[in-house]
Design a protein around this motif. Sequence first.
Motif, PDB file in Angstrom:
ATOM      1  N   GLY A   1      27.119  58.855  55.827  1.00  0.00           N
ATOM      2  CA  GLY A   1      27.834  59.042  57.084  1.00  0.00           C
ATOM      3  C   GLY A   1      26.959  59.095  58.313  1.00  0.00           C
ATOM      4  O   GLY A   1      27.457  59.346  59.417  1.00  0.00           O
ATOM      5  N   LYS A   2      25.682  58.826  58.177  1.00  0.00           N
ATOM      6  CA  LYS A   2      24.752  58.871  59.312  1.00  0.00           C
ATOM      7  C   LYS A   2      24.610  57.464  59.887  1.00  0.00           C
ATOM      8  O   LYS A   2      23.566  56.817  59.792  1.00  0.00           O
ATOM      9  N   THR A   3      25.681  56.983  60.491  1.00  0.00           N
ATOM     10  CA  THR A   3      25.744  55.581  60.882  1.00  0.00           C
ATOM     11  C   THR A   3      24.760  55.234  62.002  1.00  0.00           C
ATOM     12  O   THR A   3      24.149  54.159  61.978  1.00  0.00           O
ATOM     13  N   ALA A   4      24.598  56.111  62.968  1.00  0.00           N
ATOM     14  CA  ALA A   4      23.656  55.823  64.060  1.00  0.00           C
ATOM     15  C   ALA A   4      22.229  55.732  63.526  1.00  0.00           C
ATOM     16  O   ALA A   4      21.455  54.855  63.927  1.00  0.00           O
ATOM     17  N   ASP A   5      21.892  56.630  62.615  1.00  0.00           N
ATOM     18  CA  ASP A   5      20.557  56.591  62.006  1.00  0.00           C
ATOM     19  C   ASP A   5      20.379  55.321  61.177  1.00  0.00           C
ATOM     20  O   ASP A   5      19.288  54.741  61.135  1.00  0.00           O
ATOM     21  N   ALA A   6      21.447  54.900  60.508  1.00  0.00           N
ATOM     22  CA  ALA A   6      21.377  53.687  59.698  1.00  0.00           C
ATOM     23  C   ALA A   6      21.087  52.461  60.568  1.00  0.00           C
ATOM     24  O   ALA A   6      20.257  51.607  60.219  1.00  0.00           O
ATOM     25  N   ILE A   7      21.757  52.381  61.707  1.00  0.00           N
ATOM     26  CA  ILE A   7      21.528  51.248  62.627  1.00  0.00           C
ATOM     27  C   ILE A   7      20.100  51.286  63.154  1.00  0.00           C
ATOM     28  O   ILE A   7      19.430  50.250  63.227  1.00  0.00           O
ATOM     29  N   ALA A   8      19.625  52.467  63.483  1.00  0.00           N
ATOM     30  CA  ALA A   8      18.239  52.592  63.964  1.00  0.00           C
ATOM     31  C   ALA A   8      17.249  52.181  62.889  1.00  0.00           C
ATOM     32  O   ALA A   8      16.205  51.583  63.181  1.00  0.00           O
ATOM     33  N   GLN A   9      17.574  52.466  61.637  1.00  0.00           N
ATOM     34  CA  GLN A   9      16.676  52.126  60.534  1.00  0.00           C
ATOM     35  C   GLN A   9      16.517  50.621  60.374  1.00  0.00           C
ATOM     36  O   GLN A   9      15.480  50.139  59.897  1.00  0.00           O
TER      37      GLN A   9
ATOM     38  N   GLU B   1      21.211  51.632  54.038  1.00  0.00           N
ATOM     39  CA  GLU B   1      22.420  51.748  53.212  1.00  0.00           C
ATOM     40  C   GLU B   1      22.664  53.197  52.802  1.00  0.00           C
ATOM     41  O   GLU B   1      23.798  53.691  52.844  1.00  0.00           O
ATOM     42  N   ALA B   2      21.599  53.886  52.399  1.00  0.00           N
ATOM     43  CA  ALA B   2      21.739  55.281  51.988  1.00  0.00           C
ATOM     44  C   ALA B   2      22.234  56.150  53.155  1.00  0.00           C
ATOM     45  O   ALA B   2      23.119  56.999  52.984  1.00  0.00           O
ATOM     46  N   LEU B   3      21.671  55.933  54.336  1.00  0.00           N
ATOM     47  CA  LEU B   3      22.104  56.699  55.511  1.00  0.00           C
ATOM     48  C   LEU B   3      23.566  56.427  55.836  1.00  0.00           C
ATOM     49  O   LEU B   3      24.331  57.348  56.143  1.00  0.00           O
ATOM     50  N   ALA B   4      23.965  55.173  55.783  1.00  0.00           N
ATOM     51  CA  ALA B   4      25.359  54.821  56.064  1.00  0.00           C
ATOM     52  C   ALA B   4      26.286  55.460  55.041  1.00  0.00           C
ATOM     53  O   ALA B   4      27.359  55.972  55.393  1.00  0.00           O
TER      54      ALA B   4
ATOM     55  N   TYR C   1      23.762  41.341  70.123  1.00  0.00           N
ATOM     56  CA  TYR C   1      25.107  41.145  69.577  1.00  0.00           C
ATOM     57  C   TYR C   1      25.285  41.948  68.286  1.00  0.00           C
ATOM     58  O   TYR C   1      26.307  42.631  68.095  1.00  0.00           O
ATOM     59  N   ALA C   2      24.285  41.884  67.409  1.00  0.00           N
ATOM     60  CA  ALA C   2      24.374  42.608  66.133  1.00  0.00           C
ATOM     61  C   ALA C   2      24.462  44.111  66.357  1.00  0.00           C
ATOM     62  O   ALA C   2      25.255  44.804  65.706  1.00  0.00           O
ATOM     63  N   ASN C   3      23.668  44.619  67.270  1.00  0.00           N
ATOM     64  CA  ASN C   3      23.680  46.060  67.523  1.00  0.00           C
ATOM     65  C   ASN C   3      25.014  46.511  68.129  1.00  0.00           C
ATOM     66  O   ASN C   3      25.547  47.564  67.768  1.00  0.00           O
ATOM     67  N   ASN C   4      25.546  45.726  69.054  1.00  0.00           N
ATOM     68  CA  ASN C   4      26.850  46.061  69.631  1.00  0.00           C
ATOM     69  C   ASN C   4      27.935  46.046  68.560  1.00  0.00           C
ATOM     70  O   ASN C   4      28.826  46.908  68.536  1.00  0.00           O
ATOM     71  N   LEU C   5      27.846  45.055  67.693  1.00  0.00           N
ATOM     72  CA  LEU C   5      28.828  44.914  66.615  1.00  0.00           C
ATOM     73  C   LEU C   5      28.769  46.118  65.681  1.00  0.00           C
ATOM     74  O   LEU C   5      29.795  46.725  65.343  1.00  0.00           O
ATOM     75  N   MET C   6      27.552  46.489  65.260  1.00  0.00           N
ATOM     76  CA  MET C   6      27.400  47.600  64.317  1.00  0.00           C
ATOM     77  C   MET C   6      27.801  48.931  64.933  1.00  0.00           C
ATOM     78  O   MET C   6      28.374  49.792  64.259  1.00  0.00           O
ATOM     79  N   THR C   7      27.510  49.108  66.215  1.00  0.00           N
ATOM     80  CA  THR C   7      27.846  50.368  66.881  1.00  0.00           C
ATOM     81  C   THR C   7      29.352  50.627  66.876  1.00  0.00           C
ATOM     82  O   THR C   7      29.800  51.776  66.812  1.00  0.00           O
ATOM     83  N   ALA C   8      30.128  49.561  66.916  1.00  0.00           N
ATOM     84  CA  ALA C   8      31.586  49.701  66.947  1.00  0.00           C
ATOM     85  C   ALA C   8      32.208  49.793  65.552  1.00  0.00           C
ATOM     86  O   ALA C   8      33.422  49.971  65.419  1.00  0.00           O
TER      87      ALA C   8
ATOM     88  N   ILE D   1      28.626  49.783  56.079  1.00  0.00           N
ATOM     89  CA  ILE D   1      28.088  49.603  54.731  1.00  0.00           C
ATOM     90  C   ILE D   1      28.227  48.148  54.309  1.00  0.00           C
ATOM     91  O   ILE D   1      27.292  47.546  53.756  1.00  0.00           O
ATOM     92  N   SER D   2      29.382  47.565  54.577  1.00  0.00           N
ATOM     93  CA  SER D   2      29.602  46.152  54.241  1.00  0.00           C
ATOM     94  C   SER D   2      28.633  45.253  55.008  1.00  0.00           C
ATOM     95  O   SER D   2      28.089  44.282  54.460  1.00  0.00           O
TER      96      SER D   2
END
Length: 460
Positions: free
Chosen positions: A357-365, A351-354, A381-388, A395-396
């Motif tokens: 603005g560090k969205t890719a790092d947030a997904i990796a976390q 959440e803090a990374l997102a 599916y979740a990873n594809n969804l978050m990447t887009a 954040i949501s």
Amino acid sequence: MYKMFRYIKNVSLWKRFRGVLLLALTLSLFSCDDFLDITPTGKVIATTAEEYRALLTNEYKKFSTDRMKTTLRTDECTLDKTYEAVTQYHDSYLDLWLWKDDNYSSTTLSFSTSPSKWVDYYHRIYIANYLIEHKNEITNGSADEVSQLIGEAYMMRAYNHFLLVNLYAQPYTKCNPATTRGVPLMLVADVNAVPRCSSVEKIYKQVLADLDEAAKYMNVKKWDKGYNYRFNTVSVDALRARTYLYMGEWQKAYDAAQMVIDAWPEIENVSSKLPNSYDSVENIVALEHFASDVQNATLYIGDDFISLYRTGDQRKSKYFKMINKIPEYNSIKSAEYCSFRSSEAYLTAAEALAQMGKTADAIAQLQPLLTKRLNSSALQYANNLMTAMSKEELISEILDERAREFAFEGHRWYDLRRTTQPQLTRIFKDETYTLTPEKYTFRLPSDAVEANPEIELWEN
């Protein structure tokens, strides 16, 4: 002990409150009479490390279940969907579920109509203060044992103030914390001390200061099973990360969460064990109890909440069971004790990374957690969804992931109040009830206000 006892217009009420507090303190001391002696003056005095440990253990044993109770206020649950039989559980919790804060029934076990739980918080703080003040007088213990005790006392004081300010004061992110009334700050073991409420900012600063002190003293990283209700070194950073998260201090929240992950990276495989079980590999402190007869007999999962779980999420079948096609909380009452676990650190870091603005790092976390919660197709599916997703959408999604992960574990209420404070509605017997923003903060206990009409006056 605190300011509710200062302004006395009703002498009999004052005596009753003071008597309750003094009795609570006395019982706490006498409950450890296997260790403690009675002095000639009739007071119970702890002197050895073993005796001080007994005092602290008694406070662990009686720790609050308020975080579990907040579940009733969220979108996680509904009561028995038939609404027919008004059981003892309905009598006790119906008004909480309906957010009827203006006119509780006499049977409601609320946060604001009785001082008993409020007194319990300050009782634990009192004992913590007593240990801190006598740290140089503790005998018959090794230096490490005594140091650990004092560290736990600082942690006990910090956590109880943190819980109080997040129940009875406005969220840090929804007010000007420097000019908003918090709760009484108690830093001395004096039953006659009567401090005013302090600002929200001052309470948070003291929590963080106490965590710094706890870190200096504590030396046990991991307790053996059966003793893991006690605070440890990792719990300091776990509470620090949660505190900064609630403050919206994203970089500091991330840094503290990463400290937890580095020290305690394990994530439980949900297919074999519930992650909030006291013996889960990810359970850092197994203190607060979240399974209860109330949940088993009264609560069902809200329709909107259960829809948060997507196909392939193993938590849906592990966390819940189906009774007559209605999802019900699948509690294991004897095992579910948890205050801090490693999953929270991963989600806080994400959440803090997102937020930064560090969205890719947030997904990796999120990956270490999601790989233990989703099957392979659901994970993809979740990873594809978050990447887009945009930053705001991610954040949501992370907040939804917190809801899925910590269902019925006491986090949801605090997450709702520190973020969007959604307006929820419920219909009961053809009447509509609404959760509005002001109801995300509980009033100070009514008996405390009656005993001391000045309690809500505060000093910065």
